[in-house]
Design a protein around this motif. Structure first.
Motif, PDB file in Angstrom:
ATOM      1  N   ASP A  92       0.832  -1.206   0.000  1.00  0.00           N
ATOM      2  CA  ASP A  92       0.000   0.000   0.000  1.00  0.00           C
ATOM      3  C   ASP A  92       0.869   1.260   0.000  1.00  0.00           C
ATOM      4  O   ASP A  92       1.892   1.317   0.682  1.00  0.00           O
ATOM      5  CB  ASP A  92      -0.907   0.051   1.230  1.00  0.00           C
ATOM      6  N   THR A  93       0.422   2.274  -0.741  1.00  0.00           N
ATOM      7  CA  THR A  93       1.056   3.578  -0.719  1.00  0.00           C
ATOM      8  C   THR A  93       0.422   4.377   0.410  1.00  0.00           C
ATOM      9  O   THR A  93      -0.802   4.386   0.549  1.00  0.00           O
ATOM     10  CB  THR A  93       0.860   4.309  -2.057  1.00  0.00           C
ATOM     11  N   GLU A  95       0.518   8.042   3.083  1.00  0.00           N
ATOM     12  CA  GLU A  95       0.847   9.454   3.227  1.00  0.00           C
ATOM     13  C   GLU A  95       1.307   9.718   4.649  1.00  0.00           C
ATOM     14  O   GLU A  95       0.906   9.017   5.577  1.00  0.00           O
ATOM     15  CB  GLU A  95      -0.380  10.321   2.920  1.00  0.00           C
ATOM     16  N   GLY A 118       5.260   6.991   1.642  1.00  0.00           N
ATOM     17  CA  GLY A 118       6.002   5.910   1.007  1.00  0.00           C
ATOM     18  C   GLY A 118       5.110   4.728   0.704  1.00  0.00           C
ATOM     19  O   GLY A 118       3.908   4.876   0.507  1.00  0.00           O
ATOM     20  N   ARG A 119       5.732   3.545   0.687  1.00  0.00           N
ATOM     21  CA  ARG A 119       5.005   2.309   0.402  1.00  0.00           C
ATOM     22  C   ARG A 119       5.332   1.309   1.510  1.00  0.00           C
ATOM     23  O   ARG A 119       6.482   1.133   1.873  1.00  0.00           O
ATOM     24  CB  ARG A 119       5.432   1.753  -0.950  1.00  0.00           C
ATOM     25  N   ASP A 142      10.378   3.771  -0.537  1.00  0.00           N
ATOM     26  CA  ASP A 142       9.996   4.912  -1.365  1.00  0.00           C
ATOM     27  C   ASP A 142       9.016   4.507  -2.427  1.00  0.00           C
ATOM     28  O   ASP A 142       8.825   3.415  -2.776  1.00  0.00           O
ATOM     29  CB  ASP A 142      11.243   5.525  -2.001  1.00  0.00           C
TER      30      ASP A 142
END
Length: 142
Positions: A92-93, A95, A118-119, A142
Motif C-alpha cells: 500500500d502507498t 501518506e 512511502g510504500r 519509497d
C-alpha cells in the motif's frame, strides 16, 4: 525462511529460557531477541524478530527502508475493529500522518501514524501481538 519455521524458532527460544538466538542458513539470517516481564511490563515473554537476506554481488542494493517503531508498550492491532479491514497491507502507498495501526495500553487505543510518505514494504508484528517500546512495526520504502 518461512514464517512457520520462524515461529518454531521463537517457541524453542521461549521454552528454553534463553534471551535470544541467531540462525543462519542459505544466506538468510534470523535474530530473535526475547523480553520478559521486567522489560515488557507483563508476565508474557515477547519476541522481537529481525531477518536479513544476504545480497549477491551482481544484484543491485536493496532500496533504503524507513523503520517505524513502537513508541509504547501494549497490544498492536492492524484494524479499527475485529473483523474489519486492516488499515494498511504490504504494498500500500501511504501518506505522512496516515493511521497504520493501533496500540492498546491500559484500555486506551493510540493510533500509529506514518511519519513519512512511502510504500508499506512489510508489517513486522502480527495483529493482536504484544509490543514493547522501540519494537519494529513497519518497514516503509519509497
Amino acid at each position: 525462511m518461512d514464517i512457520d519455521f520462524i515461529e518454531r524458532l521463537i517457541e524453542l527460544a521461549k521454552k528454553s529460557g534463553i534471551a535470544g538466538l541467531e540462525y543462519e542458513a542459505n544466506g538468510e539470517t534470523v535474530r530473535i531477541t526475547l523480553g520478559d516481564e521486567e522489560t515488557t511490563g507483563s508476565a508474557q515473554r515477547v519476541a522481537h524478530v529481525e531477518t536479513k537476506v544476504a545480497g549477491h554481488a551482481d544484484e543491485p542494493p536493496p532500496p533504503a527502508l524507513h523503520r517505524l517503531t513502537s513508541g509504547m508498550a501494549g497490544t498492536f492491532y492492524r484494524s479499527p475493529a475485529p473483523g474489519a479491514e486492516p488499515y494498511v497491507k504490504p504494498g500500500d502507498t501511504i501518506e505522512e500522518g496516515q493511521v497504520l495501526g493501533l496500540i492498546e495500553a491500559m484500555k486506551m487505543l493510540t493510533p500509529i501514524e506514518a511519519d513519512r510518505a512511502g510504500r508499506i514494504q512489510s508489517i513486522m508484528v502480527e495483529d493482536g501481538a504484544p509490543v514493547v517500546r522501540g519494537m519494529l512495526l513497519f518497514e516503509i520504502g519509497d
